[in-house]
Structure formats: C-alpha cells, structure tokens
Design a protein around this motif. Sequence first.
Motif, PDB file in Angstrom:
ATOM      1  N   ASP A 135      17.203   5.231  -6.512  1.00 38.26           N
ATOM      2  CA  ASP A 135      16.613   5.360  -7.853  1.00 38.26           C
ATOM      3  C   ASP A 135      16.927   6.727  -8.465  1.00 38.26           C
ATOM      4  N   GLU A 136      16.810   7.764  -7.658  1.00 34.68           N
ATOM      5  CA  GLU A 136      16.951   9.120  -8.218  1.00 34.68           C
ATOM      6  C   GLU A 136      18.403   9.410  -8.601  1.00 34.68           C
ATOM      7  N   ALA A 137      19.340   8.837  -7.856  1.00 34.47           N
ATOM      8  CA  ALA A 137      20.736   8.994  -8.267  1.00 34.47           C
ATOM      9  C   ALA A 137      20.916   8.402  -9.659  1.00 34.47           C
ATOM     10  N   SER A 162      15.260   3.626  -0.862  1.00 35.29           N
ATOM     11  CA  SER A 162      15.319   3.053  -2.224  1.00 35.29           C
ATOM     12  C   SER A 162      15.060   4.142  -3.248  1.00 35.29           C
ATOM     13  N   GLN A 163      14.249   5.120  -2.874  1.00 34.39           N
ATOM     14  CA  GLN A 163      14.002   6.225  -3.816  1.00 34.39           C
ATOM     15  C   GLN A 163      15.280   7.047  -4.029  1.00 34.39           C
ATOM     16  N   ILE A 164      16.035   7.278  -2.953  1.00 35.58           N
ATOM     17  CA  ILE A 164      17.306   8.007  -3.107  1.00 35.58           C
ATOM     18  C   ILE A 164      18.193   7.286  -4.123  1.00 35.58           C
ATOM     19  N   VAL A 214      16.300  16.812  -6.788  1.00 32.36           N
ATOM     20  CA  VAL A 214      15.257  17.170  -5.812  1.00 32.36           C
ATOM     21  C   VAL A 214      14.707  15.899  -5.182  1.00 32.36           C
ATOM     22  N   ALA A 215      14.387  14.944  -6.066  1.00 31.42           N
ATOM     23  CA  ALA A 215      13.659  13.765  -5.621  1.00 31.42           C
ATOM     24  C   ALA A 215      14.532  12.819  -4.806  1.00 31.42           C
ATOM     25  N   GLY A 216      15.848  13.032  -4.801  1.00 34.30           N
ATOM     26  CA  GLY A 216      16.722  12.240  -3.939  1.00 34.30           C
ATOM     27  C   GLY A 216      17.044  12.971  -2.647  1.00 34.30           C
ATOM     28  N   GLY A 272       4.967  16.533  -8.455  1.00 37.12           N
ATOM     29  CA  GLY A 272       6.202  16.607  -9.248  1.00 37.12           C
ATOM     30  C   GLY A 272       6.508  15.321  -9.993  1.00 37.12           C
ATOM     31  N   GLU A 273       6.551  14.206  -9.265  1.00 33.17           N
ATOM     32  CA  GLU A 273       6.919  12.946  -9.921  1.00 33.17           C
ATOM     33  C   GLU A 273       5.795  12.417 -10.785  1.00 33.17           C
ATOM     34  N   GLY A 274       4.553  12.734 -10.421  1.00 29.80           N
ATOM     35  CA  GLY A 274       3.433  12.353 -11.259  1.00 29.80           C
ATOM     36  C   GLY A 274       3.552  12.994 -12.637  1.00 29.80           C
ATOM     37  N   ASP A 297      10.525   3.028 -12.216  1.00 22.71           N
ATOM     38  CA  ASP A 297      10.886   3.524 -10.875  1.00 22.71           C
ATOM     39  C   ASP A 297       9.903   4.607 -10.431  1.00 22.71           C
ATOM     40  N   GLU A 298       9.642   5.515 -11.362  1.00 20.99           N
ATOM     41  CA  GLU A 298       8.837   6.691 -11.012  1.00 20.99           C
ATOM     42  C   GLU A 298       7.438   6.279 -10.576  1.00 20.99           C
ATOM     43  N   SER A 299       6.916   5.207 -11.196  1.00 20.62           N
ATOM     44  CA  SER A 299       5.556   4.809 -10.820  1.00 20.62           C
ATOM     45  C   SER A 299       5.536   4.295  -9.367  1.00 20.62           C
ATOM     46  N   ARG A 300       6.643   3.713  -8.898  1.00 16.13           N
ATOM     47  CA  ARG A 300       6.710   3.328  -7.478  1.00 16.13           C
ATOM     48  C   ARG A 300       6.695   4.549  -6.578  1.00 16.13           C
ATOM     49  N   HIS A 301       7.451   5.569  -6.992  1.00 17.41           N
ATOM     50  CA  HIS A 301       7.527   6.771  -6.151  1.00 17.41           C
ATOM     51  C   HIS A 301       6.158   7.443  -6.066  1.00 17.41           C
ATOM     52  N   VAL A 302       5.472   7.482  -7.202  1.00 17.06           N
ATOM     53  CA  VAL A 302       4.132   8.079  -7.204  1.00 17.06           C
ATOM     54  C   VAL A 302       3.196   7.222  -6.346  1.00 17.06           C
TER      55      VAL A 302
END
Lengths: 390, 375
Positions: free
Chosen positions: B179-181, B175-177, B150-152, B229-231, B259-264
């Motif tokens: 990371d999520e892969a 960059s998130q794509i 989802v997140a990618g 979601g990512e939080g 990684d997730e903390s960057r996305h949040v």
Amino acid sequence: MAQAKKAKAAKPADKVDYEGNPLPDLPDLSWMGNTFQWGTKALPERYGGGLTLAALNIGIYGDIPEHIPHRNRLPRGAVPVISAGNIGGYYIQDKYEQWADSSPYLYEEGISRRWSTATDIPWETGRGLSDDVEVAIAQVATELSNWGSVESEVVSAWLQNLSPGYHEVKYYLSTAVYDSARIEEGYRKRALLNGAGMMLESPGRMNRACLESYGSWSNTVLFMWILRGSLMQAIVRYLSVYGPTEADRELAFRILPDIMRKSAYACDHIRFAISKKPELITTFNAGLTVAEFAQLSDFNDPVLWEALAIIFGDGVENMDEGMKIVLELQQHFLETYISKCSQANLGREAQIKSGAWAGILMGVPMTGHATPDEMRAQVAAIMQKNSGKK
Amino acid sequence: MATKSKANTAAPNTFEQLLDYGKNNGYKLDWLQQRETFGDELDAPSNGGGLLLQDVDSGPFAEVPEWTNNVTGRPRGALTRPSAARIGKYGIRTKADVWLKNGAQLYEEAVQRQWSSATDIPWNELEELPDEIEQAECQLATFLTEVEFVAGDVPGRWISETSPDYYEPRMFLISQIMDEARHADVFRKRALANGGGLLQQNSSAALAGASIDSARDFTEMSARLHISGEGLVLSIFRMGERMAYNNAEKAIYRLAASDESRHVAFGVMHLQYVSQTDPERTEEIHSYLDEIELGLVAGTGGQNPAVRGTPSNAAIMTLLGGGTDEASLREGEQIAGAVRQRQVKEYIQRIKVAGFGDRFTNGRAAAGLTEYISA
Ligand SMILES: [Fe+2]
Ligand SMILES: [Fe+2]
C-alpha cells in the motif's frame, strides 16, 4: 470562496512553535518556487494504460544518478534541505547495487495483474484426490509456502537499506514481497484445503543461503531469484500442467507470472551491475558456486522429489513414472538457470555441465535416493550406451 | 471453518500398504503420513467472499503459541526436521508482542482493496490550477511522497524479526508495504502530472529519538507509526474533499484514506490486544503515549503535515483557503485548525478503543489535547 466570508475570518491569537518561539502571523511561503524543475507534465498513456511510473521520468526527474549522496528519504528530484541529516539504513546508495531499467514497468505490471487466492482460485475443484496424492500435494505446498515466507522476510528486510532515490526499484520490490506473501498464503490454503495440513518443513539449506546473502543485495537477487527462482519457476510451471486438480493448476498458473517478474528484475539488475562493474562477474560467480552447493544439498533430500513423483505419477504405485517427470523438471530447472545466468551476462553453463549437476542433464535425477558412487555409475552407463550408439 | 465431510478413503492398513509398496521400491516416504486434521474439508466458499485466510487453519495449525521456539522459519504447524538450521533471527517470539485479533481479516481486506495509481485515478480530469494552488499541491505531494517511505520501510524491517508462527500480522505488514509504495507513487505522480514539480524536502525528517524509525520495540513502533503518524495522515486524507480541486485529487485522497484506515486499525487492534493480555505493560504503553501526545500537541516528530510553521502546513492552508492572499490564508488556517482538532479527537477515540482511555479522565493525557478539542 466569497471575499466577504474571508474577511470575517478572525485573526488567530499569537502562535508559538513547540519550543515556545513565536511563529509568524502568516505562514512562511518561501518554499514556493523552490524547485529544480517546474512546468512538468507527465501524461497518461493514450490507450487506457493510465499514468505510469515510467512516464514520470521526464526532464530532471528522469535523471537517475549513479550515486545518491543522501541517507534519508529525499524524493529524487526534490530540493534537499541541508539540515535533514541521515536516517539509519539507506546505505545502498549506488545505482549499480540495485538498479534495473525494467523496475518501473514491472511495478505497474505487478499492480495491473493483482489477484487474490481467496477469490481467483476454483478451490471447490480441489477435492477427491487419493490420500497419498493429497498428502503429497500438501508436502509440496508446505515447501513452497516456506519458500514464499523466506522470500518475504529477505526482501522486506532489505527495503530499509535501499535508497529511496531509486524509488522505482523500491516500489517494484514492494510488489515482489507482496507476491511472495501470496505464495506463502496461497499454498497454506492449499495444504489445509482438505485437512492434510502443513507437512514436513523445508530442509532449508537454500533458505539459509538466501538469508545469509546480506553482503550485497545483488547476491540476494542472484541466490533467491536466479538460482532458487529457477527451481521455483520449474516446480510451479510443472504444477500448472501436472497439478492433480484444476485448483492446483490454476494456483500455479496464477503464481507463474509473479515469479517471472522477479526473474526479469533479477536478470536485468545483474546485467546492469556487471555493465557498470565488470569485476563483479568474479564476485557473482564465486557467490553462485557457494549457493549452488546449498541448492545441491537440498536436492539430495528425497522429500520434495518423492512428493512430486507421487503427484506426477498419480499415486505411490506409479512413482517410478512420476520420477521420470521429476527428472524432466530438474533438467528444466538447470536449463532455465543457465539461460537466466546468460541473460544476466554471467556464463554458468560450463560450470553446470561439468560439475555435480551434470548427471541430471545426462539423465540421472538427483533425488537423494542414490549415493554419489551409484549416480556416477549411472552416468557412466549412460555415456557408454551413448558411445555405443554412435 | 473445517467440516469433516470426507471420510478417509483409504483405511489405515491400505495407506500402510502403499507406504510399504513405496519403501520396497527404494523410496523413503517417511514424511508420507496423515495428520490429525486429514480429511477435514474446508467449506466451499458460497458467499462469494472466497477462501479466506482466517477460515483456513484448524487443529495444530490454528494454535498460535504464547511463546514460540520456531526459529527455523517453518510454516506454523509444520512438522520439524532435527537437521533444520536456525536461520530465523526472530526478536519477536512472544505472541502479545505483535498479535492482534483480526490480522488475517485485515490482510484479506487489503488484498481485496488493492488499486492502481495508474488507472484508478482519473488523471485526465486534472486541469490547470492557479500557480499558488499548484505550488501548494506539489509541496504537499512532495511531503507525502517522502513520508510514505517511512510507513513501508519500517514495517519491512519488523517482518523478518517476527517468527512465522505469527504469520497473520506479518502478512498484514506486507500488504502495508504494498500500500505504501502505491501511496508514495501516487503523490509523486500528482506532483509531476499537472505542470508543477517536486518542491522541497520535509526538513524535520531526521529528528533523532522517539521516531518511528528508531523504535526498538514493535508495540512502541506500531503506536508511533500506526496510531500516531498514520492516524494524523488519515485525518488529513479524510479532508480530501475540501483540499482537492478536481476528481483526480479526490480519488487519490479517498483511495489512500481507505488503505490508511486499515493501517491505523492494525495499530489500534494490536494495542488493544496488548492491553487485554499483557497488563504488565500498561504503564510502559502510557509512557509511550505521553511522548506521542507531546508530538501531537507540539508538532515534534516530523510526520504531521498539519503542524504549524512547516511548508506542508502552509500548503494545506493555501489549499483549504483557496489562495495565498491574507484573507484566503486566514480562512485556510481556520479550516486547518479544524483538521488539527479532528486529528486530536480521532486520536483520543483510537486510544479509548485500544483500552488506554483512562488517561483522558485521570489527568494523565497532555493538557494541550483538551485545549484543541475545546478550542
Ligand atoms: Fe500511506
Ligand atoms: Fe499507511
């Protein structure tokens, strides 16, 4: 965890789900054992390569079906839940539409070669060029940054349509879109390094062809990574040798393998698609004929070629010499393109050698400076000279 | 961070002479010109951090328009061609719809912190686990490898919707794509590396409406994905020390959490930008948060592995409690309850930072949230 401590844990109050229905006191564990294959033990590489994506393809997890019936995010090999239903997108459900055997390897390769334009380029060496060469490199950087941006738009938009059942492809493409972004920002940094800045935008006909290729992912791959990719590869390869500063050469040198991975995926995928559906040869060739026309249109715009000629000739005053290298570059592009097409099982050599591109291979560059009649006359003169030699 | 350290080496008439020379020799060269920043050299990076994207733009290149007419896809600040086709089908042409203050920094940070699921996880330290623990690891890994798609894929859809005049948030989403892969990949690897296998799919993946997939506005999507979601997933990853049974699992959770903390952070900073620059949207954003909180309390949405009654939650309870006997599950449930509390507390903190914290004092926030915190 001590038993005594566990016994002290209080029994929680009655629990309900979000609709208010009572939840069982203890969790439902019926999912345990609900697997198609247990006892799987993918092993890391022996000599430091780590646990790779390809190593996971053992037993049923390595069965890659010709078609994924689900339009949701079911991980391949997991037990589907019938009520999961469809999610929008994910309509590219057939293997022939996206697969390449090399994708898990290209994914790991992309990650193992990770690099940064911030720290891996000796930017301090990119100084001291004459003004005309500095503007010229900024013009080329603008064009390449533009192409990188278009690539990342195109690939990232496709991800929502490619079935997660072929996750190796999706993971690889995630590295590819990241690589494209690095081209976009790396060349932006180069253009701004000495203030020349972003120059004239791309003529954009080939950008448009890539964006308009949404009929099938395979068409996108053909246009963007086999046709345009061959040109990008040629330009970046020449910049890695003839770049005016060490920073320019290093930037190009770093980007080249990123482009090569896209090319490897592209050739592998198209060959696979044709192996499954030989009739696609006709479709692909028809598509390429249209895309080549767009590429020709961009070739007839002089801006990129003039900028490259200034770089290769080290200044406006030496552009004629630079144009000789531009001709070599254009020939290298066509040879690369023909060779990629044959790797992909698409013969394009006859079309290229007999059509509008033929002049380049015979020694007449296509740079937007001569009219078609003038170019034909130049070709005729070369042919006459050659027949005289014989 | 440009400094005018280099005077133009060629006087304008010299440059013009060059142009004339070229034109007299059959070249057009109408593009060969010095722009207003010409000669402004970027400072050579001396602190080892390198030449960072956030330090590159100046003059017209740094001007991020509030509304953009760039539909040809040109790089921001590039000169336009009258003949360029309008190839960009950009729904996002307003800065506040996608912007955040530190997008380029977050992108560069992502680049610096890339890792490899093949070589940065000590896979050799996996060891045989009791069957019910391995089952729980594999069920949680099956859940995570599924939702990481989802997140990618969803951010991917929005990149091509965004004008390149706002390239910084686009770069971050790319960059998130990446990371999520890697996340989807590392959890698949975990499921298949230790004598287990994939278990069952997340049954609520396709809830219609108010989902991350179906959002029609970027800010709403970002609130659902990055903040909610990512939080939620980040809070779980941060519990990794307690859920992990070996160093390989610890490394997975630690690296994924970073990684997730960057996305949040992207989501929080974007929402903050909206709250600071587009007050007209305040009520609308609050109404999105109403729905998000409903999901947080009630467990709708299908993206939270800690929601009661789901296989992923049962797996978390098993991992935290150390087994499937009643006492272990009860202990696991208690700790999982603490995870849910932590999820809610972290959510509240993020919303405060984003500038919408008044909802927690004016009675607007979902009642169940305070119950979680006070429980
Ligand atoms: Fe993730
Ligand atoms: Fe994430």
